[in-house]
Design a protein around this motif. Structure first.
Motif, PDB file in Angstrom:
ATOM      1  N   UNK A 207       0.840  -1.204   0.000  1.00  0.00           N
ATOM      2  CA  UNK A 207       0.000   0.000   0.000  1.00  0.00           C
ATOM      3  C   UNK A 207       0.875   1.253   0.000  1.00  0.00           C
ATOM      4  N   UNK A 208       0.217   2.404  -0.100  1.00  0.00           N
ATOM      5  CA  UNK A 208       0.913   3.691  -0.132  1.00  0.00           C
ATOM      6  C   UNK A 208       0.298   4.596   0.936  1.00  0.00           C
ATOM      7  N   UNK A 209       1.154   5.214   1.752  1.00  0.00           N
ATOM      8  CA  UNK A 209       0.677   6.146   2.785  1.00  0.00           C
ATOM      9  C   UNK A 209       0.989   7.573   2.327  1.00  0.00           C
ATOM     10  N   UNK A 210      -0.046   8.409   2.340  1.00  0.00           N
ATOM     11  CA  UNK A 210       0.117   9.802   1.911  1.00  0.00           C
ATOM     12  C   UNK A 210      -0.187  10.750   3.071  1.00  0.00           C
ATOM     13  N   UNK A 211       0.643  11.776   3.191  1.00  0.00           N
ATOM     14  CA  UNK A 211       0.430  12.799   4.231  1.00  0.00           C
ATOM     15  C   UNK A 211       0.436  14.167   3.577  1.00  0.00           C
ATOM     16  N   UNK A 212      -0.393  15.059   4.101  1.00  0.00           N
ATOM     17  CA  UNK A 212      -0.357  16.446   3.617  1.00  0.00           C
ATOM     18  C   UNK A 212      -0.828  17.387   4.722  1.00  0.00           C
TER      19      UNK A 212
END
Length: 377
Positions: free
Chosen positions: A359-364
């Motif tokens: 999976x891919x973890x995205x933060x903003x």
């Protein structure tokens, strides 16, 4: 008087999203070279229809299209919302094409939105209205939207090529969204779904359900797929059938997959071809969608691949606080959304792959979008 400065863009890719972000960020845009190299250049009917929809829910917006439709000037107005609005979406794209940007816009309107949309409710190109009802709208709860004021009612169904469907959407406004940390998918605890048919035998629905259950019942016991057989005016103008499936997890995630089988969109074939074309067996459709849903679940993430773009948009529109989400493999639409968000809102996502599960973890940090025009009761 100050001269309007337009942001210059080229091409037709993700036009509705660019217009959505231009409206929310109050950025006038000039889009050129819209399909200039194609046999039929310029804006498509559904894109023009979307612009007309923007005019209906926004006040004081300015739209100018050149004669060939290859150049569009758009100066956004104020999102007003409003009650008892009506819009005909046409038959070149389904209502689902219009719903995604409409949902985001409505949240930042001056007044709550209540709108009747006419056209195609179910097709194979866009998410069906069933998926919006079961999966898309519940997503809003994570961002602090009160779901008791969110309603999507299917008045009648319509499939390609001639549509005839109708839905009513009601949405509240928000002062701002809530930043989220949403990274746990949980385990699948139940599967729900709707199989429908219009102007064909109700046996088609039962055949789809039986074949889909044949796949799911080997994996978990809690499987309920409902039928929705429409007759008369509620069945739209074309024969077809389809199924929408959604898996709910122990952590409140909804993963969906859907499709519709009909004779295609208007203009895709001649009447003679339309008569001759045979539809695939409903048993195959039910089984294919069951495996498609399992494929979405297997990818991991808190939303399915169809909802990546909307998830990123909502994160970017949150207050200036950190949001963190987990998705499966990034889709081309998801990647384009991230680019558009950076372009219009100046929000960049930190992207990290999780090799343990693919999976891919995205933060903003959110753009701090606040609804300044909202009416306070």
């Amino acid at each position: 008087m100050l001269k309007t400065k337009y942001k210059r863009l080229k091409g037709s890719q993700i036009l509705r999203q660019r217009l959505l972000l231009a409206t929310l960020s109050h950025t006038p845009v000039l889009i050129e070279d819209i399909r200039t190299d194609e046999t039929w250049p310029g804006l498509r009917p559904h894109e023009v229809s979307f612009l007309r929809l923007m005019e209906k829910i926004c006040d004081d917006s300015f739209i100018e299209i050149n004669e060939t439709g290859t150049k569009l000037k758009y100066k956004p107005g104020i999102v007003m919302g409003g009650r008892h609005l009506v819009h005909d979406c046409g038959t070149s794209r389904a209502i689902g094409y219009f719903l995604e940007p409409l949902i985001v816009l409505a949240l930042f309107g001056r007044k709550p939105l209540s709108i009747n949309l006419k056209g195609i409710t179910n097709d194979s190109k866009d998410p069906s209205v069933d998926t919006f009802k079961s999966t898309t709208l519940p997503m809003l709860k994570h961002f602090g939207v009160d779901l008791k004021d969110v309603v999507l009612k299917i008045e009648s169904r319509g499939v390609p090529p001639h549509g005839g469907g109708e839905v009513t959407l009601t949405l509240p406004t928000v002062k701002s969204l809530s930043a989220i940390s949403w990274t746990e998918e949980g385990m699948v605890k139940s599967i729900r779904g709707v199989s429908f048919s219009t102007r064909v035998s109700s046996q088609f629905e039962h055949a789809m359900i039986t074949s889909a259950r044949g796949v799911f019942n080997r994996l978990l016991p809690d499987v309920h797929i409902f039928t929705d057989h429409r007759k008369g005016p509620q069945a739209g103008n074309s024969p077809g059938f389809g199924i929408s499936l959604v898996a709910e997890t122990t952590k409140g995630c909804f993963i969906s997959a859907d499709t519709t089988v009909s004779y295609g969109h208007a203009g895709e074939s001649t009447e003679f071809e339309e008569e001759k074309k045979e539809l695939p067996p409903p048993e195959d459709i039910g089984e294919q969608m069951a495996y498609a849903l399992l494929g979405e679940i297997n990818q991991g993430g808190v939303v399915d691949s169809t909802h990546q773009g909307l998830l990123f948009l909502l994160c970017a529109l949150c207050p200036a606080d950190v949001s963190k989400v987990r998705v499966g493999k990034l889709t081309p639409y998801g990647i384009e959304t991230l680019r558009n968000i950076e372009d219009f809102l100046k929000v960049m996502f930190n992207i990290e792959a999780d090799p343990s599960n693919g999976t891919v973890v995205l933060k903003c940090v959110g753009s701090g979008m606040i609804n300044l025009s909202r009416k306070h009761s």
